[in-house]
Design an enzyme around this catalytic site. Sequence first.
Site, PDB file in Angstrom:
ATOM      1  N   ARG A   1     -12.550  -3.522  -7.464  1.00  0.00           N
ATOM      2  CA  ARG A   1     -12.512  -4.273  -6.198  1.00  0.00           C
ATOM      3  C   ARG A   1     -13.923  -4.452  -5.665  1.00  0.00           C
ATOM      4  O   ARG A   1     -14.715  -3.509  -5.644  1.00  0.00           O
ATOM      5  CB  ARG A   1     -11.725  -3.498  -5.128  1.00  0.00           C
ATOM      6  CG  ARG A   1     -10.255  -3.419  -5.332  1.00  0.00           C
ATOM      7  CD  ARG A   1      -9.560  -2.999  -4.040  1.00  0.00           C
ATOM      8  NE  ARG A   1     -10.159  -1.834  -3.402  1.00  0.00           N
ATOM      9  CZ  ARG A   1      -9.691  -1.272  -2.296  1.00  0.00           C
ATOM     10  NH1 ARG A   1      -8.638  -1.800  -1.676  1.00  0.00           N
ATOM     11  NH2 ARG A   1     -10.264  -0.212  -1.786  1.00  0.00           N
TER      12      ARG A   1
ATOM     13  N   TYR B   1     -11.459   1.612  10.186  1.00  0.00           N
ATOM     14  CA  TYR B   1     -12.669   2.013   9.442  1.00  0.00           C
ATOM     15  C   TYR B   1     -13.034   1.075   8.313  1.00  0.00           C
ATOM     16  O   TYR B   1     -13.961   1.326   7.574  1.00  0.00           O
ATOM     17  CB  TYR B   1     -12.530   3.446   8.916  1.00  0.00           C
ATOM     18  CG  TYR B   1     -11.263   3.755   8.150  1.00  0.00           C
ATOM     19  CD1 TYR B   1     -11.115   3.363   6.830  1.00  0.00           C
ATOM     20  CD2 TYR B   1     -10.219   4.455   8.752  1.00  0.00           C
ATOM     21  CE1 TYR B   1      -9.961   3.642   6.130  1.00  0.00           C
ATOM     22  CE2 TYR B   1      -9.053   4.736   8.055  1.00  0.00           C
ATOM     23  CZ  TYR B   1      -8.931   4.331   6.742  1.00  0.00           C
ATOM     24  OH  TYR B   1      -7.784   4.609   6.052  1.00  0.00           O
ATOM     25  N   LYS B   2     -12.285  -0.030   8.146  1.00  0.00           N
ATOM     26  CA  LYS B   2     -12.604  -0.971   7.067  1.00  0.00           C
ATOM     27  C   LYS B   2     -13.512  -2.072   7.625  1.00  0.00           C
ATOM     28  O   LYS B   2     -14.642  -1.805   7.981  1.00  0.00           O
ATOM     29  CB  LYS B   2     -11.310  -1.487   6.447  1.00  0.00           C
ATOM     30  CG  LYS B   2     -10.571  -0.332   5.727  1.00  0.00           C
ATOM     31  CD  LYS B   2      -9.182  -0.682   5.242  1.00  0.00           C
ATOM     32  CE  LYS B   2      -8.563   0.531   4.562  1.00  0.00           C
ATOM     33  NZ  LYS B   2      -7.126   0.445   4.427  1.00  0.00           N
TER      34      LYS B   2
ATOM     35  N   PHE C   1       0.849  -1.186   0.000  1.00  0.00           N
ATOM     36  CA  PHE C   1       0.000   0.000   0.000  1.00  0.00           C
ATOM     37  C   PHE C   1       0.891   1.244   0.000  1.00  0.00           C
ATOM     38  O   PHE C   1       1.853   1.302   0.757  1.00  0.00           O
ATOM     39  CB  PHE C   1      -0.884  -0.029   1.251  1.00  0.00           C
ATOM     40  CG  PHE C   1      -1.997   0.978   1.235  1.00  0.00           C
ATOM     41  CD1 PHE C   1      -3.146   0.750   0.494  1.00  0.00           C
ATOM     42  CD2 PHE C   1      -1.900   2.151   1.954  1.00  0.00           C
ATOM     43  CE1 PHE C   1      -4.182   1.674   0.487  1.00  0.00           C
ATOM     44  CE2 PHE C   1      -2.929   3.081   1.953  1.00  0.00           C
ATOM     45  CZ  PHE C   1      -4.077   2.841   1.217  1.00  0.00           C
TER      46      PHE C   1
ATOM     47  N   ASP D   1       1.074  -4.992   8.435  1.00  0.00           N
ATOM     48  CA  ASP D   1      -0.068  -4.084   8.315  1.00  0.00           C
ATOM     49  C   ASP D   1      -1.315  -4.944   8.106  1.00  0.00           C
ATOM     50  O   ASP D   1      -1.421  -5.665   7.112  1.00  0.00           O
ATOM     51  CB  ASP D   1       0.161  -3.126   7.137  1.00  0.00           C
ATOM     52  CG  ASP D   1      -0.918  -2.052   7.047  1.00  0.00           C
ATOM     53  OD1 ASP D   1      -2.049  -2.310   7.477  1.00  0.00           O
ATOM     54  OD2 ASP D   1      -0.607  -0.962   6.512  1.00  0.00           O
TER      55      ASP D   1
END
Length: 412
Positions: free
Chosen positions: A371, A222-223, A128, A197
């Site tokens: 996605r 928040y995912k 990322f 991560d």
Amino acid sequence: VTADLTRAALEALDRADDLAPFRAEFDLPADVIYLDGNSLGPLPKAAAARVAEVVTREWGTSLIRAWNAHDWIGLPLRIGEKLGRIIGAAPGSTLVADSTSVNLFKLLAAALAAQPKRHVILTETGNFPTDLYVANGLTELLRRGHAVRAVTDPVSALNEDVAVLMLTHVNYRSGAMHDMAAVTRAAHAVGALTLWDLSHSVGAVPLHLADDNVDLAVGCGYKYLNGGPGAPAFLSVAPPLQADLRLPLTGWLGHAEPFAFAPDYRPADGIARAMVGTPPVLSLAALEVGVDLMLRAPMGALSAKSQRLLDLFIALVEQECAEDGFRLLTPRDAARRGSQVAFAHPDGYAIMQALIARGVIGDFRAPDVLRFGLAPMYVRHVDVWDAVAALREVMRTGAWRAARFQVQRAVT
Ligand SMILES: *Cc1c(COP(=O)(O)O)cnc(C)c1O
């Protein structure tokens, strides 16, 4: 996945799904199929009420007394402890604080300080971007000869120069998942620390940080944790590393006695030293609701359903859109992927916009990736059917060619 896929067969799977009641815990718009919980989890109904309570009752009437009366000061460690159970970390390892990017900076710097004779941060090219940017920014700040080595196969690049192997467990683009235990073992064999991560793993796949001997980890609130937009992130440090952990941001709330107001910094015992400044109480209140929900759902059932949804999604796209040029990026092996499916397509951006206009919300990652996050807490089997039916219609009608779907917006 059977050959005779029908909508009715998927409805039957939903009726038999022990996790089905969790969907009612979320405030999902009726006209939306939400396949982007890997980017922003939906609103748990209890979060709206809880945040309102913290605002009006705790903040409004308790005022400054709320730090003690409602234990606001204990929130980062309390939620951290709950999160530690979700990620299989040892008790006392996990703290909620700051953003994932900032926590990466903190733990990477601490890892380099713990390995003074080594100079390489090893990572992978497809990581990322924030992880790569933070690592490079840190080495530039330190100016002590550190280097970031980003390679396609980090395990085979491990050697005795490597201070820390920094990887994202589930790749944000393809959904491919590393073998955390095996990779950690390989890093330890050359004396390197590991920093994982977990942003696309936590709440999506079973995690066993303690059993896998993970040294350091960070992740996102928040995912799949459904903690709300910009929710605080977390970090986790294996207990044996905590006593000598030298963190670069020595803020007052990481002090052993913040309210002694001493002029000299003395780190708190344990993971509390990873705190920096005053915690965001309203955001923590929302996050705690998401974490509590996740703790109620058995991870084995979540994981089994998630992998079933992925299998169905892939099978249906291959059945309904075989001629449309989608290239699967996600591994077919359930043991090697997270909870999202990704397809490459040269017109991916416009196709996704056309899907979103039909209420099927996934997202797009440059240069060409569609996605679809299949969060097992609230995505139904029948949603997979309806999403692929919408995709098929977008392709059959060429609806994605409309000019309004070609315009790139700030957030994709
Ligand atoms: C979402 C995500 C982040 C987010 O970092 P922020 O600091 O919260 O913006 C970091 N790393 C990975 C791998 C992610 O998926």
